[in-house]
Design a protein around this motif. Structure first.
Motif, PDB file in Angstrom:
ATOM      1  N   GLY A 177      -1.830   0.134   9.578  1.00  0.00           N
ATOM      2  CA  GLY A 177      -2.324   1.361   8.963  1.00  0.00           C
ATOM      3  C   GLY A 177      -1.731   2.619   9.571  1.00  0.00           C
ATOM      4  O   GLY A 177      -1.460   3.594   8.878  1.00  0.00           O
ATOM      5  N   GLY A 231       0.826  -1.215   0.000  1.00  0.00           N
ATOM      6  CA  GLY A 231       0.000   0.000   0.000  1.00  0.00           C
ATOM      7  C   GLY A 231       0.852   1.252   0.000  1.00  0.00           C
ATOM      8  O   GLY A 231       0.618   2.195  -0.762  1.00  0.00           O
ATOM      9  N   LEU A 239      -7.849   2.841   4.075  1.00  0.00           N
ATOM     10  CA  LEU A 239      -6.750   2.139   4.733  1.00  0.00           C
ATOM     11  C   LEU A 239      -7.247   1.378   5.960  1.00  0.00           C
ATOM     12  O   LEU A 239      -7.748   1.974   6.909  1.00  0.00           O
TER      13      LEU A 239
END
Ligand code: CA
Length: 224
Positions: free
Chosen positions: A59, A36, A50
């Protein structure tokens, strides 16, 4: 409108992706914090959805890393945890909103639209010197209207020089700020990157903006 979903639960990610695509969004999915972060740093998104609990990098760590690199893409956290301190922590770290699982898809869409209406700029994200312009939020740089293709490190280096333009920055300071390392005197990582940055920012143009101050470091400024 391009959206990044970072979510390790495959079913949730697939459900979100399908729903968002039906609503006209273009969607990329990453299932780890590392992937990510990498996508968020290398591609342009209007919004990142997220998940907090991810294998490996969570996250919180992803959003902290992005903000440190001055990537201001709005972030909507998804989480199963609803403790108030988590909510506060997420917002302090630079999340734009927070949604607790399970949630209705219509609720997600409403929150997304509200964030997207606000736009990426919590603060001024434009930096400018002469004909050089950097948009921190969109992670773009241009000179004389021409887009500069910079690597993430070159972009960070340019942002640092531009934010402190007119100030001579030592190699040590640059290494600490951009590479997060304690500078070793025999390392030439800063010189190498300044040279590459110059090739893109200065070489094609008559007026040079990046200057070497011998024995000290570098300064970005407009000189007559
Ligand atoms: Ca998860």
């Amino acid at each position: 409108m391009k959206i990044l979903i970072v979510e390790d639960e495959r079913k949730t990610a697939a459900y979100l992706k399908r729903g968002l695509e039906e609503n006209g969004f273009v969607v990329d999915v990453a299932d780890t914090g590392e992937d990510g972060s990498h996508l968020a740093e290398t591609r342009q998104y209007e919004l990142i959805i997220l998940d907090v609990l991810l294998p490996g990098r969570d996250g919180w760590s992803v959003v902290t890393g992005l903000r440190r690199r001055r990537i201001e893409t709005p972030v909507l956290f998804l989480t199963a945890r609803d403790a108030i301190r988590d909510r506060v922590k997420g917002l302090e770290l630079g999340a734009d909103d927070y949604l607790v699982k399970p949630f209705a898809f219509s609720e997600l869409l409403a929150r997304m639209r509200s964030i997207l209406r606000r736009g990426p700029a919590r603060q001024s994200t434009q930096l400018r010197l002469a004909d050089l312009e950097v948009d921190l939020g969109r992670h773009r740089a241009q000179r004389a209207g021409r887009a500069l293709e910079l690597t993430p490190k070159e972009f960070q280096l340019l942002c640092l020089l531009l934010q402190r333009s007119g100030e001579v920055l030592s190699r040590t300071l640059i290494a600490e700020q951009v590479w997060d390392i304690n500078f070793e005197s025999d390392s030439n990582v800063v010189e190498v990157h300044v040279r590459r940055l110059r090739a893109k920012v200065d070489d094609p143009f008559e007026a040079k903006l990046i200057h070497t101050v011998r024995g000290v470091g570098y300064v970005l400024e407009k000189r007559p």
